[in-house]
Design an enzyme around this catalytic site. Structure first.
Site, PDB file in Angstrom:
ATOM      1  CB  SER A  53      65.528  72.070  31.382  1.00 17.43           C
ATOM      2  OG  SER A  53      65.182  72.777  33.085  1.00 17.43           O
ATOM      3  CG  ASP A 201      71.802  68.259  36.680  1.00 17.71           C
ATOM      4  OD1 ASP A 201      70.765  67.351  37.107  1.00 17.71           O
ATOM      5  OD2 ASP A 201      71.098  68.767  35.954  1.00 17.71           O
ATOM      6  CG  HIS A 204      67.637  69.086  34.856  1.00 21.08           C
ATOM      7  ND1 HIS A 204      68.812  69.922  34.798  1.00 21.08           N
ATOM      8  CD2 HIS A 204      66.892  69.884  34.389  1.00 21.08           C
ATOM      9  CE1 HIS A 204      68.797  70.913  34.602  1.00 21.08           C
ATOM     10  NE2 HIS A 204      67.463  71.229  34.501  1.00 21.08           N
TER      11      HIS A 204
END
Lengths: 232, 828, 232
Positions: A53, A201, A204
């Site tokens: 990611s 979050d 990230h």
């Protein structure tokens, strides 16, 4: 909840800076050994960003991810490059290994390998992670005319426990040495501990975060590698 | 003598001397009151219980979740709410160590107020509070670390004592799935570990106790949640499957109360009518002796008041006792403690209700008294031949009885409009049935000579029964319809709870199966359903370069379109999916099937073109179908489904689900742990028992509430049969005097009763299928309503049989000699 | 002096030693004790007595609506005590016609239907002509489709008389047939009844407390102190 300053962060910061410095100064001979190669006239140097990611740019539009920003910066510096984003969110080293042949088949000039974060988040056995990354690099470097592989250094989050974190974090250096690949810092305390660089979050990076990663750790070395490759 | 004195004297005399005639109405009113008290108490208690459940399962009246610590007080002040109590929890993953090993765990840090609602159950009993040296582990965790209560574990470098083994968390059904064993710390214990929470990938939960939330406040909270990065859940308003189940059961309770009261009203009405028909002759005598009609009405009214009061007291006492016994029984056998409710309030409400309905049916009684003609009753000895404008009286009677019902419905449904509409529908059905029955009777009466003597005789009798006959038939019809509707709705709901709620949620999810692992897994576990997951980005929709436009900062392009989307490929729809527009077949080369809601948001239509970027490769396609997905099914959800031919060649990760029993599940876990450590198994089996317990609870409540109306319906039917029998007695005697045998007369009566009941049963069943379908679909939101049920059909047949048996018993037990039946004196 | 019965006179109704008592809350009450009498074919007989003397009870016994505690009743030479309940019903239907004080018409049936009822109960085909003739005889031609509640008392009793004759029975039993009617109407109805009995050659037993009615009969029996005696 009260914020407490604790000594772990200090340790991490010190370790990161020291490690970064060692890599930065100690990685020179690997770059020096890069051979020039034939690159595509239309695409220029073909770079594949291969990872999870953090490569895919989770939670962001494609242009804000690090591969897109890297391509922009390299282009700005006058290099003819194409950076392909081949990040898959949630991917572990095992999944990454499965995809390695697919990536290799595309014949890239450079592969930026950024993987391992999800293994740490899921607390998968470190030995397994190590073995997977090594296998992946072997596949990438196999065959004729293999690409230059750059391993991006990840870190385990603090809450996985100090023991796990220490083993995990030391993994990248070990692999870089055994597999003889260039190691660049990616997820560092410097960038990561700044809330302004992260999505809500807490795990990230956002556009600014990736920009810092590109500017601080990637752009100079990548420019150098591209120079070497194209110096026919 | 003074008028009031006469009224009291005569009503007393009427009640004492003719008490036998009041037995049936009294009994019927008492049972009706018992049922009403019971249903109201149970409903009130169950609704309370259900809302408590909804709250317990959520952990608060309002629960806010966020990925970062956030200013909860700010939200309260923005929404003008002041929580009575609140609790904060932090949820994150961390490792724990013991002498024998290290274990990754899902850590929950709770404060002193936790749990606001519900119970954290430990093997040692109920959790109270954790001190700074304590930690709680679940069974999996304690096994993994080989520790038991009292042993030491360390977190970071700090040691803690295991203070208890967690059996169940109050919110375990809504807490989502956990990969890892559970560990709970108290706030002070967590602080000892000195972790910087800003470094954690943690989830922050704020639960609050807020009484009497208004709809506007709920809407505002939900709006705030959707505008910001945090999510807001409100007990009872959430769309989760179980919450919906709880809401539906509450709504079912309202339907049950309404249907019961319709039955009660019809029952009271029938009882009053019966009383009037047996007292008619006495009224006629009193009238002929010069009593004023108004006085007579007062006498009758007072007598009815005595009966209602007596029935009310008897019914409330018995009803309350039954409620206590029943709650005790439910507590003992099902471990459900129904909250206590105000007995006095609901007792009074029931009496009031019965009294109102009786007053409603007293209005027709008044009219009835006015229609009594002493000459006709006394001299002509006609008791039931009221042939004059039965329809007009019937309309009036029906409406006056149903007014109190409309009020009740409005109260229960919290809307005068809905309440009135519901009752209006009942009235329309009632009147329609009555009119149809009347027209049908008139029709065959004109053609009666085509039939044999006995059939002709039945037809003539029914026609002659006039208003009473029509009302009995219609009442029977309404009772049977109400009953069938209740049963069908109950079955639909049960089906939803049992099948939909507890069975479509898979027991096992498997995440991250790699292409090279797929075959090996499927070989061992061929009952596992796998889906390929291919991450991609949308680069183009209908010629619009999405990523480029976003990069340029075009505001009209939704940023959501720029994110990664998981694609899958397959040719079959899942059980949770339906194509709402376009081609029914999905997964054809070059075609894309899109989630309907997403398509609406993104402006995608049938025929739109789309391009996806998959790991550097572009894949184009045309949208040919829009799918709707039932998000409650627990089955995987995908925005885009493409053809295997188009994207099957890309490296993909597989996600799977299965319905496994415990043995197979542990077989899978063992297999994956040894051979594929990268694959995670999420077991929902542990949710099974809790879910089943809750579903069981709901079913028990539904059953308990649905039984009393059955009782009342049976009683009503008995009343109707008995009153129609007493109206028929003299005719039977006349036929017998003319030489018909007792058996023939009995057979005729039975044939008449059974034909009508059967006819009524079939027609009411048909109607109830329609009604329950409408209720199920539009009120309860159930996807498939029950249209047939063996037990219901059996039950209706039993009712037909029951009526025949009652008739038979009445006939057989009627030992009054013919001579006496035909005596000039009144014969009852 | 008692006249000797002629040889062609046959006894139709023979009541022998009949006793009837009822159990009530106040104990057993005797209504009749050892009542015996005979009615010959074609005779018109009245039974008189004060209210509560047992006239109606006696009629119920003769009409087979009730059974005696002791003694026997035979009609047309048939001993009724030997008959089952169903046989009694058939017997009532074929051999006895009733005229009640309260008319006892079947309320939902029209005049024609009421008169046809005994025939229909006997499961024989209804001869429309016979019924029409009876209706004509009792003077109700214009009311043949009327329902009982629309009829006057006199009309109702005429229907009852026609109904009593419908099945061509041997014996007509009338219980205070004029009791519910005013004197003038009662007179007319009685004449009609007596005339019909004569025309059809029936035997009539009438119960009455009205001496003027009794005086028009061939013989009169009086019930007194539980016993029955013929008046001279």
């Amino acid at each position: 909840m009260k914020k407490t300053i604790n000594f772990w962060i200090v340790i991490i910061a010190v370790v990161s800076v020291v490690a970064g410095a060692i890599l930065f100064f100690g990685g020179d001979d690997k770059i020096a050994n890069i051979e020039p190669r034939q690159v595509s006239t239309t695409e220029g140097v073909k770079i594949i960003a291969f990872g999870d990611s953090l490569t895919a740019g989770y939670g962001l539009p494609a242009n804000e991810s690090y591969p897109a920003q890297l391509e922009t910066e390299l282009t700005k510096r006058g290099y003819s490059v194409t950076v392909i984003n081949s990040g898959v969110s949630g991917e572990t080293t095992r999944g990454n290994l499965e995809r390695a042949a697919f990536i290799r088949k595309q014949n890239p000039d450079i592969v930026l390998l950024g993987i391992g974060g999800n293994d740490a988040l899921r607390l998968l056995p470190v030995e397994e992670t190590e073995k997977n990354i090594e296998e992946t690099i072997k596949i990438l470097k196999g065959g004729e005319n293999p690409p230059v592989v750059v391993l991006l250094r990840m870190q385990a989050p603090i809450n996985v426990g100090l023991g796990y974190k220490q083993t995990f974090d030391s993994l990248y250096e070990k692999i870089a040495q055994s597999q003889e690949v260039i190691l660049l810092p990616f997820l560092t305390a410097e960038v990561f501990l700044n809330q302004a660089n992260k999505l809500s979050d807490g795990i990230h990076l956002n556009k600014t975060g990736y920009k810092q990663v590109v500017d601080l750790y990637l752009i100079d070395t990548l420019s150098e590698i591209v120079e070497k490759i194209t110096k026919l | 003598m003074k008028e009031t004195k006469i009224i009291f004297l005569y009503s007393k005399r009427l009640l004492l001397r003719e008490w036998r005639r009041f037995v049936l109405p009294l009994l019927s009113l008492s049972v009706t009151t018992v049922v009403m008290v019971l249903v109201l108490l149970l409903t009130a208690s169950s609704s309370l219980f259900l809302s408590e459940q909804a709250r317990d399962l959520l952990g608060g009246d309002v629960v806010v979740e966020s990925d970062v610590p956030f200013d909860i007080e700010g939200l309260w002040s923005q929404t003008a709410l002041t929580p009575i109590r609140q609790s904060q929890q932090i949820d994150f993953n961390a490792t724990l160590q013991s002498e024998s090993g290290t274990m990754p765990a899902s850590v929950l840090v709770v404060d002193f107020e936790y749990p606001l609602y519900g119970e954290l159950l430990l093997e040692e009993g109920l959790y109270k509070q954790a001190n700074e040296n304590e930690v709680y582990l679940d069974k999996a965790g304690s096994e993994r670390l080989s520790v038991k209560t009292g042993d030491k574990v360390s977190f970071g470098e700090i040691e803690y004592t295991v203070a208890g083994i967690i059996v169940s968390e109050p919110t375990s059904l809504f807490g989502g799935f956990r990969f890892l064993p559970r560990v709970i710390f108290g706030q002070s214990g967590f602080e000892r570990a000195s972790l910087d929470t800003s470094l954690l990938r943690a989830e922050y939960t704020y639960s609050a106790q807020i009484d009497n939330l208004t709809t506007a406040q709920k809407e505002l909270l939900i709006e705030k949640g959707s505008e910001n990065d945090y999510s807001v859940a409100i007990a009872g308003s959430s769309n989760s499957r179980l919450q919906r189940g709880l809401t539906q059961v509450s709504e079912f309770l309202i339907i049950a109360v309404l249907i019961t009261s319709v039955l009660a009203a019809v029952n009271v009405y029938a009882s009053t009518l019966y009383l009037l028909s047996v007292l008619r002759r006495s009224f006629a005598v009193l009238l002929s002796l010069g009593m004023k009609r108004t006085t007579l009405i007062s006498v009758l009214g007072l007598t009815l008041i005595y009966v209602v009061i007596l029935a009310g007291i008897v019914g409330t006492v018995i009803g309350s006792l039954l409620f206590s016994v029943l709650t005790k029984y439910i507590d003992d056998s099902f471990l459900i403690s129904l909250p206590s409710v105000n007995l006095f309030l609901y007792g009074s409400l029931s009496i009031l209700l019965i009294a109102t309905i009786t007053s409603g049916s007293f209005i027709p009684a008044v009219r009835n008294v006015f229609s009594v003609s002493p000459r006709r009753v006394l001299i002509d000895s006609e008791t039931t031949d009221d042939q004059k404008v039965p329809l007009k009286i019937f309309f009036f009677n029906t409406i006056s009885t149903l007014i109190p019902l409309a009020l009740l419905a409005s109260f229960l449904l919290k809307s005068v409009w809905t309440g009135s509409v519901v009752i209006l529908v009942i009235v329309v059905v009632y009147v329609l049935v009555a009119v149809l029955f009347y027209l049908f009777l008139s029709f065959i009466y004109k053609r009666r000579n085509r039939f044999s003597f006995w059939i002709k005789s039945i037809i003539a009798q029914k026609k002659a029964d006039g208003l009473f006959g029509i009302v009995s038939f219609t009442s029977l019809f309404v009772a049977l319809t109400a009953l069938s509707t209740l049963v069908l709705v109950q079955i639909s709901l049960e089906r939803f709870l049992v099948n939909d709620l507890s069975q479509t949620v898979p027991t096992t999810y498997v995440v991250d199966i790699q292409p090279s692992q797929k075959d090996a897994v499927l070989e061992r576990f061929n009952d596992l359903t796998l889906f390929a997951n291919i991450p991609s980005r949308i680069t183009e929709i209908d010629g619009k370069q999405i990523q480029e436009l976003l990069a340029r900062g075009e505001v009209e392009i939704d940023r959501e379109l720029g994110r990664e989307f998981n694609l899958t490929f397959r040719k079959k729809l899942l059980a949770s999916e339906t194509v709402v527009e376009g081609e029914k077949e999905i997964g054809k080369p070059g075609e894309i099937s899109v989630d309907e809601e997403f398509a609406n948001r993104a402006g995608i239509e049938i025929g739109s073109t789309m391009t996806f970027l998959i790991q550097g490769f572009e894949v184009k396609g045309i949208v040919t179908s829009l799918r709707a997905t039932d998000s409650r099914s627990g089955l995987p959800f995908f925005y885009f489904v493409l053809a295997p031919e188009d994207i099957g060649q890309f490296p993909s990760v597989n996600f799977g689900y299965a319905y496994f029993d415990e043995a197979r599940q542990s077989e899978l876990s063992r297999f994956l742990a040894t051979n594929m450590p990268n694959v995670s198994v999420i077991e929902t089996q542990s949710l099974g028992p809790i879910l089943l317990r809750i579903v069981g609870t709901l079913m028990t409540l539904i059953f308990v509430i649905a039984v009393p109306p059955l009782l009342i319906a049976t009683l009503l039917i008995t009343t109707l049969v008995i009153s129609s029998y007493s109206a028929r007695r003299r005719e039977g005697a006349r036929l017998r005097a003319l030489g018909a045998t007792r058996k023939t007369v009995m057979l005729q009566y039975l044939a008449e009763t059974i034909t009508l009941t059967l006819f009524s049963a079939i027609a009411s069943y048909t109607l109830s299928v329609l009604i329950s379908f409408v209720i199920g679909k539009y009120y309860l939101g159930l996807d498939n309503s029950a249209l047939y049920d063996n037990e219901l059909v059996l039950g209706l047949s039993l009712i037909v049989g029951l009526i025949a048996i009652i008739g038979l018993i009445l006939f057989k037990s009627d030992t009054m000699p013919l001579r006496q039946l035909l005596a000039y004196e009144e014969n009852h | 002096m008692i006249s000797q019965p002629t040889t062609d006179v046959k006894p139709l109704l023979v009541v022998k030693e009949v006793s009837k008592s009822f159990n009530t809350a106040r104990g057993e009450i005797s209504i009749l004790k050892n009542a015996s009498f005979t009615v010959n074919q074609g005779e018109k007989v009245a039974i008189v007595g004060p209210s509560g003397s047992g006239k109606s009870t006696l009629l119920s016994l003769i009409g087979l609506l009730d059974t005696p505690n002791q003694g026997s009743i035979s009609i047309s030479g048939i001993e009724t005590a030997t008959l089952s309940e169903n046989e009694l019903a058939v017997f009532r239907n074929k051999r006895i016609g009733f005229v009640f004080q309260a008319f006892e018409l079947i309320s939902p049936f029209t005049v024609t239907e009421n008169i046809s009822t005994p025939i229909e109960i006997s499961k024989e085909a209804v001869n429309g002509e016979v019924v029409s003739k009876l209706i004509n005889e009792v003077g109700l031609d214009n009311r043949r489709d009327a329902l009982p509640f629309t009829l006057s008392g006199g009309e109702k009793q005429r229907v009852a008389i026609a109904r009593a004759l419908a099945n061509n029975p041997d014996l007509i039993l009338a219980d205070e047939p004029t009791g519910s009617l005013d004197r003038a109407t009662g007179e007319k109805v009685l004449s009609l009844l007596l005339n019909a009995v004569d025309v059809h050659g029936k035997t009539l037993v009438i119960i009455t407390h009205d001496e003027s009615v009794a005086s028009r009969m061939d013989r009169v029996f009086e019930i007194k102190n539980l016993a029955i005696h013929e008046r001279n």
